[in-house]
Write a protein that holds these residues in place. Structure first.
Motif, PDB file in Angstrom:
ATOM      1  N   THR A   1       0.816  -1.215   0.000  1.00 46.93           N
ATOM      2  CA  THR A   1       0.000   0.000   0.000  1.00 46.93           C
ATOM      3  C   THR A   1       0.851   1.267   0.000  1.00 46.93           C
ATOM      4  O   THR A   1       0.309   2.374  -0.126  1.00 46.93           O
ATOM      5  N   ASN A   2       2.169   1.145   0.142  1.00 48.53           N
ATOM      6  CA  ASN A   2       3.061   2.289   0.303  1.00 48.53           C
ATOM      7  C   ASN A   2       3.953   2.445  -0.920  1.00 48.53           C
ATOM      8  O   ASN A   2       4.672   1.509  -1.291  1.00 48.53           O
ATOM      9  N   LEU A   3       3.929   3.612  -1.568  1.00 44.46           N
ATOM     10  CA  LEU A   3       4.743   3.829  -2.768  1.00 44.46           C
ATOM     11  C   LEU A   3       6.229   3.938  -2.460  1.00 44.46           C
ATOM     12  O   LEU A   3       7.044   3.907  -3.382  1.00 44.46           O
ATOM     13  N   SER A   4       6.577   4.072  -1.190  1.00 47.00           N
ATOM     14  CA  SER A   4       7.986   4.085  -0.784  1.00 47.00           C
ATOM     15  C   SER A   4       8.348   2.805  -0.043  1.00 47.00           C
ATOM     16  O   SER A   4       9.227   2.792   0.819  1.00 47.00           O
ATOM     17  N   ALA A   5       7.661   1.729  -0.395  1.00 50.20           N
ATOM     18  CA  ALA A   5       7.910   0.447   0.262  1.00 50.20           C
ATOM     19  C   ALA A   5       9.324  -0.054   0.026  1.00 50.20           C
ATOM     20  O   ALA A   5       9.844  -0.852   0.817  1.00 50.20           O
ATOM     21  N   ASP A   6       9.965   0.391  -1.062  1.00 46.74           N
ATOM     22  CA  ASP A   6      11.335  -0.057  -1.317  1.00 46.74           C
ATOM     23  C   ASP A   6      12.299   0.486  -0.264  1.00 46.74           C
ATOM     24  O   ASP A   6      13.228  -0.211   0.149  1.00 46.74           O
ATOM     25  N   ILE A   7      12.075   1.726   0.207  1.00 41.38           N
ATOM     26  CA  ILE A   7      12.922   2.274   1.273  1.00 41.38           C
ATOM     27  C   ILE A   7      12.717   1.472   2.554  1.00 41.38           C
ATOM     28  O   ILE A   7      13.677   1.086   3.229  1.00 41.38           O
ATOM     29  N   ASP A   8      11.467   1.228   2.886  1.00 43.72           N
ATOM     30  CA  ASP A   8      11.133   0.451   4.076  1.00 43.72           C
ATOM     31  C   ASP A   8      11.786  -0.927   4.016  1.00 43.72           C
ATOM     32  O   ASP A   8      12.338  -1.422   5.004  1.00 43.72           O
ATOM     33  N   TRP A   9      11.739  -1.551   2.843  1.00 49.21           N
ATOM     34  CA  TRP A   9      12.290  -2.897   2.662  1.00 49.21           C
ATOM     35  C   TRP A   9      13.805  -2.903   2.845  1.00 49.21           C
ATOM     36  O   TRP A   9      14.352  -3.768   3.534  1.00 49.21           O
ATOM     37  N   GLU A  10      14.478  -1.934   2.264  1.00 47.84           N
ATOM     38  CA  GLU A  10      15.937  -1.881   2.398  1.00 47.84           C
ATOM     39  C   GLU A  10      16.345  -1.622   3.845  1.00 47.84           C
ATOM     40  O   GLU A  10      17.284  -2.247   4.355  1.00 47.84           O
TER      41      GLU A  10
ATOM     42  N   ASN B   1       4.011   9.309  -9.352  1.00 51.28           N
ATOM     43  CA  ASN B   1       3.061   9.657  -8.295  1.00 51.28           C
ATOM     44  C   ASN B   1       3.812  10.375  -7.173  1.00 51.28           C
ATOM     45  O   ASN B   1       3.812   9.945  -6.017  1.00 51.28           O
ATOM     46  N   HIS B   2       4.447  11.483  -7.546  1.00 50.60           N
ATOM     47  CA  HIS B   2       5.451  12.101  -6.689  1.00 50.60           C
ATOM     48  C   HIS B   2       4.879  12.568  -5.351  1.00 50.60           C
ATOM     49  O   HIS B   2       5.480  12.324  -4.298  1.00 50.60           O
ATOM     50  N   ARG B   3       3.733  13.230  -5.363  1.00 53.14           N
ATOM     51  CA  ARG B   3       3.195  13.793  -4.112  1.00 53.14           C
ATOM     52  C   ARG B   3       2.883  12.693  -3.102  1.00 53.14           C
ATOM     53  O   ARG B   3       3.262  12.786  -1.929  1.00 53.14           O
ATOM     54  N   ARG B   4       2.187  11.660  -3.558  1.00 52.91           N
ATOM     55  CA  ARG B   4       1.876  10.565  -2.638  1.00 52.91           C
ATOM     56  C   ARG B   4       3.148   9.857  -2.182  1.00 52.91           C
ATOM     57  O   ARG B   4       3.266   9.438  -1.030  1.00 52.91           O
ATOM     58  N   SER B   5       4.128   9.726  -3.078  1.00 51.46           N
ATOM     59  CA  SER B   5       5.378   9.070  -2.737  1.00 51.46           C
ATOM     60  C   SER B   5       6.090   9.803  -1.604  1.00 51.46           C
ATOM     61  O   SER B   5       6.661   9.178  -0.709  1.00 51.46           O
ATOM     62  N   LEU B   6       6.057  11.139  -1.634  1.00 52.34           N
ATOM     63  CA  LEU B   6       6.701  11.920  -0.581  1.00 52.34           C
ATOM     64  C   LEU B   6       6.038  11.682   0.767  1.00 52.34           C
ATOM     65  O   LEU B   6       6.720  11.536   1.795  1.00 52.34           O
ATOM     66  N   LEU B   7       4.708  11.629   0.779  1.00 50.41           N
ATOM     67  CA  LEU B   7       3.987  11.364   2.025  1.00 50.41           C
ATOM     68  C   LEU B   7       4.289   9.956   2.527  1.00 50.41           C
ATOM     69  O   LEU B   7       4.526   9.747   3.730  1.00 50.41           O
ATOM     70  N   ASP B   8       4.296   8.991   1.619  1.00 52.32           N
ATOM     71  CA  ASP B   8       4.597   7.610   2.013  1.00 52.32           C
ATOM     72  C   ASP B   8       6.029   7.487   2.532  1.00 52.32           C
ATOM     73  O   ASP B   8       6.293   6.737   3.471  1.00 52.32           O
ATOM     74  N   ARG B   9       6.951   8.224   1.907  1.00 57.25           N
ATOM     75  CA  ARG B   9       8.336   8.201   2.392  1.00 57.25           C
ATOM     76  C   ARG B   9       8.415   8.741   3.807  1.00 57.25           C
ATOM     77  O   ARG B   9       9.117   8.185   4.662  1.00 57.25           O
ATOM     78  N   PHE B  10       7.690   9.831   4.072  1.00 60.01           N
ATOM     79  CA  PHE B  10       7.679  10.390   5.426  1.00 60.01           C
ATOM     80  C   PHE B  10       7.188   9.354   6.434  1.00 60.01           C
ATOM     81  O   PHE B  10       7.757   9.193   7.514  1.00 60.01           O
ATOM     82  N   ASN B  11       6.133   8.632   6.083  1.00 59.87           N
ATOM     83  CA  ASN B  11       5.591   7.620   6.995  1.00 59.87           C
ATOM     84  C   ASN B  11       6.586   6.495   7.242  1.00 59.87           C
ATOM     85  O   ASN B  11       6.674   5.963   8.355  1.00 59.87           O
ATOM     86  N   VAL B  12       7.351   6.124   6.205  1.00 60.60           N
ATOM     87  CA  VAL B  12       8.380   5.092   6.378  1.00 60.60           C
ATOM     88  C   VAL B  12       9.465   5.579   7.332  1.00 60.60           C
ATOM     89  O   VAL B  12       9.870   4.869   8.263  1.00 60.60           O
TER      90      VAL B  12
END
Length: 255
Positions: A174-183, A212-223
């Motif tokens: 569900t998170n567009l920055s899931a790759d950061i979380d995974w690493e 999907n840059h705007r949502r990606s930034l929010l998802d990155r913050f949550n990660v």
């Protein structure tokens, strides 16, 4: 059991997949024992010629084509199907850097590290080279990487990050920055992380998070909040934006 599973995610990727598979084919040709590498394609139910293209490469061990819930759901399918000791996600459009990379990588695996990583060469759709990610973006590449290096964002390109399957968690699809979380999670689980002094991949610019840059930034913050806490993440995002502003002002748009 293969030493390495390469996983390629596709969806209507007829335009990009050939360059990925041809690069892997060249690299595999340099291996004396090709069974040390398993290649999987996880497709989201393509309607174009993606599957026809994949069928032309006999080194592919398995192709799965069915609807999914997005990129990271498909990556979870690949992770679960993989039988290799190590996982390498190389998506449609990305390429193995050169024909010697798999040979070098298999040799590097003798050190039995939990994570291997390197720089990535950024390329445009026409194949022209932009430069190394560590030079073309504000993200330098430390030689002694830890999860804490991700406080200011994605330190290592996902396509130049290889982890043991046994330490790899599922992606949050569900998170567009899931790759950061995974690493970060892989690095937290890693007892030995090794820098590779050769470039693993050619990374095609313009992925899902860019679209999907705007949502990606929010998802990155949550990660980052999950791993570093609320206040440090607020502070670090201020640094991220300030650093990005000055980098872009000096060097031009970098993403």
């Amino acid at each position: 059991m293969p030493l390495l599973t390469i996983i390629t995610i596709t969806y209507n990727a007829e335009r990009y997949l050939p360059r990925t598979l041809k690069s892997a084919e060249k690299a595999l040709s340099k291996l004396a024992d090709k069974t040390v590498v398993e290649y999987l394609i996880i497709d989201g139910g393509s309607k174009d010629n993606t599957l026809t293209i994949a069928s032309q490469f006999d080194f592919i061990a398995k192709v799965i084509s069915e609807p999914d819930r997005g990129l990271y759901d498909a990556m979870n399918k690949g992770l679960n199907l993989a039988t290799g000791k190590y996982l390498w996600f190389l998506n449609a459009g990305d390429q193995v850097q050169d024909e010697n990379i798999l040979s070098q990588l298999i040799s590097a695996f003798e050190s039995n590290a939990d994570v291997y990583y390197s720089d990535a060469l950024l390329v445009r759709e026409d194949g022209s080279e932009v430069g190394l990610r560590s030079k073309f973006t504000p993200h330098d590449l430390p030689k002694n990487l830890t999860w804490k290096d991700f406080a200011l964002g994605m330190k290592v390109c996902h396509q130049s990050f290889i982890a043991k399957k046994e330490i790899a968690p599922q992606y949050d699809y569900t998170n567009l920055s899931a790759d950061i979380d995974w690493e970060i999670s892989c690095l937290k689980n890693s007892k030995k992380t090794q820098y590779l002094d050769f470039v693993l991949c050619r990374y095609l610019m313009g992925g899902l998070s860019i679209q999907n840059h705007r949502r990606s930034l929010l998802d990155r913050f949550n990660v980052l909040k999950k791993h570093f806490g609320l206040i440090p993440s607020l502070w670090n995002h201020g640094i991220i934006f300030w650093r990005g502003f000055w980098f872009a002002r000096k060097n031009g748009k970098y993403w």
